[in-house]
Design a protein around this motif. Structure first.
Motif, mmCIF file in Angstrom:
data_model
loop_
_atom_site.group_PDB
_atom_site.id
_atom_site.type_symbol
_atom_site.label_atom_id
_atom_site.label_comp_id
_atom_site.label_asym_id
_atom_site.label_seq_id
_atom_site.Cartn_x
_atom_site.Cartn_y
_atom_site.Cartn_z
ATOM 1 N N SER A 7 1.875 -35.801 24.560
ATOM 2 C CA SER A 7 2.823 -35.232 25.510
ATOM 3 C C SER A 7 4.103 -36.050 25.478
ATOM 4 N N GLY A 8 5.158 -35.499 26.091
ATOM 5 C CA GLY A 8 6.403 -36.244 26.220
ATOM 6 C C GLY A 8 7.504 -35.830 25.279
ATOM 7 N N LEU A 18 13.125 -41.190 24.354
ATOM 8 C CA LEU A 18 11.961 -40.425 24.797
ATOM 9 C C LEU A 18 10.754 -41.342 24.735
ATOM 10 N N ARG A 19 9.767 -41.076 25.579
ATOM 11 C CA ARG A 19 8.496 -41.775 25.486
ATOM 12 C C ARG A 19 7.390 -40.748 25.298
ATOM 13 N N LEU A 20 6.702 -40.877 24.185
ATOM 14 C CA LEU A 20 5.559 -40.018 23.911
ATOM 15 C C LEU A 20 4.284 -40.696 24.396
ATOM 16 N N SER A 21 3.344 -39.875 24.841
ATOM 17 C CA SER A 21 2.035 -40.382 25.259
ATOM 18 C C SER A 21 0.948 -39.693 24.449
ATOM 19 N N TYR A 80 1.313 -45.194 23.864
ATOM 20 C CA TYR A 80 2.677 -44.739 24.079
ATOM 21 C C TYR A 80 3.528 -45.023 22.842
ATOM 22 N N GLN A 82 7.512 -45.476 22.600
ATOM 23 C CA GLN A 82 8.842 -45.498 23.185
ATOM 24 C C GLN A 82 9.853 -45.377 22.058
ATOM 25 N N THR A 114 3.456 -32.866 19.244
ATOM 26 C CA THR A 114 4.474 -32.559 20.243
ATOM 27 C C THR A 114 5.841 -32.590 19.550
#
Length: 120
Positions: A7-8, A18-21, A80, A82, A114
């Protein structure tokens, strides 16, 4: 077996962040190295970064060194990514993956991806 959900992702301007998780369920999360990969239309899936199960080791593709940071919170079963100083060339579908080995390729488990789009 481990199930991964990213997500993210989203649309961001050049130079933005952006930060993806990547959240895992199923098998014990700390069994796994977790990596991030990205793929553009018509392109191969390319390694971005990975992190060891303790979080003590991290590895990055040359193209993202100094701009991206990978981290993990094992209490949340989440890794994560970042992403700072984003460029249009960073636009891609980003996937997280898990494997019991420390590696840059050949991961066993994958999320669905994503989309990240960086506008110029």
């Amino acid at each position: 077996q481990v199930h991964l959900v990213e997500s993210g992702g989203g649309l961001v301007q050049y130079g933005g962040s952006l930060r993806l998780s990547c959240t895992a369920s199923g098998r014990t999360f700390t069994d796994f190295t977790v990596g991030w990969f990205r793929q553009t239309p018509g392109g191969n899936r390319a390694f971005v970064a990975c992190i060891s199960w303790t979080g003590a080791m991290a590895d990055y593709a040359d193209s993202v060194v100094g701009r991206f940071t990978i981290s993990r919170d094992n209490s949340m079963n989440t890794v994560y990514l970042q992403m700072d100083s984003l460029k249009p060339d960073d636009s891609a579908v980003y996937f997280c993956a898990a494997d019991t080995s420390w590696r840059r390729s050949g991961y066993e488990y994958w999320g669905q991806g994503t989309q990240v789009t960086v506008s110029s």
